[in-house]
Design an enzyme around this catalytic site. Structure first.
Site, PDB file in Angstrom:
ATOM      1  N   TYR A 124       0.796  -1.226   0.000  1.00 38.68           N
ATOM      2  CA  TYR A 124       0.000   0.000   0.000  1.00 38.68           C
ATOM      3  C   TYR A 124       0.828   1.276   0.000  1.00 38.68           C
ATOM      4  O   TYR A 124       0.274   2.359  -0.136  1.00 38.68           O
ATOM      5  CB  TYR A 124      -0.981   0.006   1.175  1.00 38.68           C
ATOM      6  CG  TYR A 124      -2.218  -0.820   0.895  1.00 38.68           C
ATOM      7  CD1 TYR A 124      -2.302  -1.610  -0.242  1.00 38.68           C
ATOM      8  CD2 TYR A 124      -3.294  -0.815   1.757  1.00 38.68           C
ATOM      9  CE1 TYR A 124      -3.414  -2.378  -0.505  1.00 38.68           C
ATOM     10  CE2 TYR A 124      -4.425  -1.574   1.504  1.00 38.68           C
ATOM     11  CZ  TYR A 124      -4.481  -2.359   0.374  1.00 38.68           C
ATOM     12  OH  TYR A 124      -5.592  -3.105   0.114  1.00 38.68           O
ATOM     13  N   LYS A 173       2.640 -15.166   1.598  1.00 38.01           N
ATOM     14  CA  LYS A 173       2.648 -15.799   0.266  1.00 38.01           C
ATOM     15  C   LYS A 173       4.111 -16.026  -0.099  1.00 38.01           C
ATOM     16  O   LYS A 173       4.561 -15.726  -1.218  1.00 38.01           O
ATOM     17  CB  LYS A 173       1.933 -14.890  -0.744  1.00 38.01           C
ATOM     18  CG  LYS A 173       1.677 -15.526  -2.092  1.00 38.01           C
ATOM     19  CD  LYS A 173       0.604 -16.592  -2.074  1.00 38.01           C
ATOM     20  CE  LYS A 173       0.522 -17.291  -3.416  1.00 38.01           C
ATOM     21  NZ  LYS A 173      -0.470 -18.399  -3.428  1.00 38.01           N
ATOM     22  N   ASP A 206      -3.982 -17.579   0.363  1.00 37.95           N
ATOM     23  CA  ASP A 206      -5.160 -18.102  -0.354  1.00 37.95           C
ATOM     24  C   ASP A 206      -5.820 -19.221   0.444  1.00 37.95           C
ATOM     25  O   ASP A 206      -7.051 -19.276   0.558  1.00 37.95           O
ATOM     26  CB  ASP A 206      -4.803 -18.546  -1.792  1.00 37.95           C
ATOM     27  CG  ASP A 206      -3.434 -19.191  -1.898  1.00 37.95           C
ATOM     28  OD1 ASP A 206      -2.756 -19.332  -0.872  1.00 37.95           O
ATOM     29  OD2 ASP A 206      -3.046 -19.575  -3.018  1.00 37.95           O
TER      30      ASP A 206
END
Ligand code: ATP
Length: 334
Positions: A124, A173, A206
């Site tokens: 971000y 991830k 995920d």
């Protein structure tokens, strides 16, 4: 001993839900005194700026603020007040509890988890972001630091320890984004080694989303980077019935700001019908932060009991009560 906190009554439904929240806090006997400060539209009208210096001074001095939703005027070059406050005080931890309450239209009844999202770095920040002149390619950088990862993971473990929680799940991830997510995961493992009393779990983002939807009760504290945390915390709010009972905190070394996740709800402002529940739960987080863990638990219990009895619930919760009716019903159960 009395603790002074900064109180920002905010815009739209802000003043109504803040009055209701302070009424309940007073009944709770939390020993708080309030220093009122302006921000948002109310401050712009009164002082000509969205965040007056006196408000920043007040937060700096008291170190803890309870804040209602604020309006950032659209256009006119104003940037988000919430983002500005996060930057000003380096509020690196965005802490979002998701708790099941009875008689909501939620999908689950047994969720009690907290998402701890890193608030100051990661995707971000969009470092060096650009779109090529021909509009065919866009680029944005992601920076993760050891310092940023260490303090957020440490915060998650300390929160777990101080509130009697048992497990911290680091969401990442790192299998694909080996650099940034890999650094976060490595640091999370290092920090976890210092907390043998708390179970540590790693989970790929995920899979986390699927597990949250299928078996949310397995989670206790989730800690993750900025982008994943933003998405997961809203997913969790959805699991427990939406934003009506969703609080949040932004926490740094020097200051902490507690709030409701929802906005100013201009469509119902001034009618005395807004649900003060999310801000009350933000106040419960604040009590935890101040070390008043028992008072925080009493407050949450009174909210649960009021929901259970369907006593004076506001319209968004399926009742016909007003903001203060609901607050009085909660206060009567403290
Ligand atoms: P903002 O521009 O400040 O984000 P908004 O109306 O776009 O305001 P929210 O304030 O989050 O966004 O409101 C979304 C919807 O949820 C609105 O219909 C609003 O009335 C309702 N809502 C939000 N907060 C509450 C609350 N505390 N009690 C009852 N209804 C609420």
């Amino acid at each position: 001993m009395t603790q002074t906190i900064t109180v920002i009554r905010g815009d739209g439904i802000g003043p109504e839900i803040m009055d209701a929240t302070l009424f309940v806090l007073d009944k709770l006997g939390a020993g708080l005194s309030y220093e009122f400060a302006d921000a948002g539209l109310a401050a712009l009208e009164k002082h000509g700026e969205l965040i007056p210096a006196s408000t920043l001074e007040s937060i700096k001095k008291n170190k803890v603020a309870l804040k209602s939703p604020l309006t950032t005027p659209v256009g006119g070059g104003f940037s988000s007040i919430n983002v500005a406050l996060r930057r000003q005080f380096d509020l690196y931890a965005n802490v979002r509890p998701a708790i099941s309450f009875p008689n909501t239209r939620a999908r689950y009844e047994n969720i009690d988890l907290i998402t701890v999202r890193e608030n100051t770095e990661g995707a971000y920040l969009s470092e060096g972001q650009e779109v090529s002149a021909d509009g065919e390619t866009a680029f944005s950088g992601t920076r993760i630091t050891r310092k940023g990862s260490e303090r957020i993971v440490r915060y998650a473990f300390e929160l777990a320890r101080s509130t009697g929680r048992k497990k911290v799940t680091a969401v990442h991830k790192a299998n694909i984004i080996k650099s940034t997510s890999g650094l976060f995961l490595n640091v999370a493992r290092e920090v976890a080694a210092n907390y043998p009393d708390i179970e540590f779990q790693e989970m790929i983002v995920d899979n986390t989303c699927m597990q949250l939807v299928m078996r949310p009760e397995q989670f206790d504290v989730i800690v993750t980077t900025n982008l994943f945390g933003d998405i997961i915390s809203d997913l969790c709010a959805g699991l427990v019935g939406g934003l009506g009972l969703a609080p949040g905190a932004n926490i740094g070394e020097e200051a902490a700001i507690f709030e409701a996740v929802h906005g100013t709800a201009p469509d119902i402002a001034g009618k005395g019908i807004a649900n003060p529940g999310a801000l009350l739960l933000g106040a419960a987080q604040m009590l935890d932060h101040l070390g008043q863990v028992e008072n925080a638990a009493r407050l949450r219990k009174a909210i649960v009991a009021t929901m259970e009895a369907k006593d004076a619930l506001t319209g968004d919760l399926g009742g016909t009560g007003g903001t203060m009716d609901f607050a009085r019903a909660i206060a009567s159960r403290l």
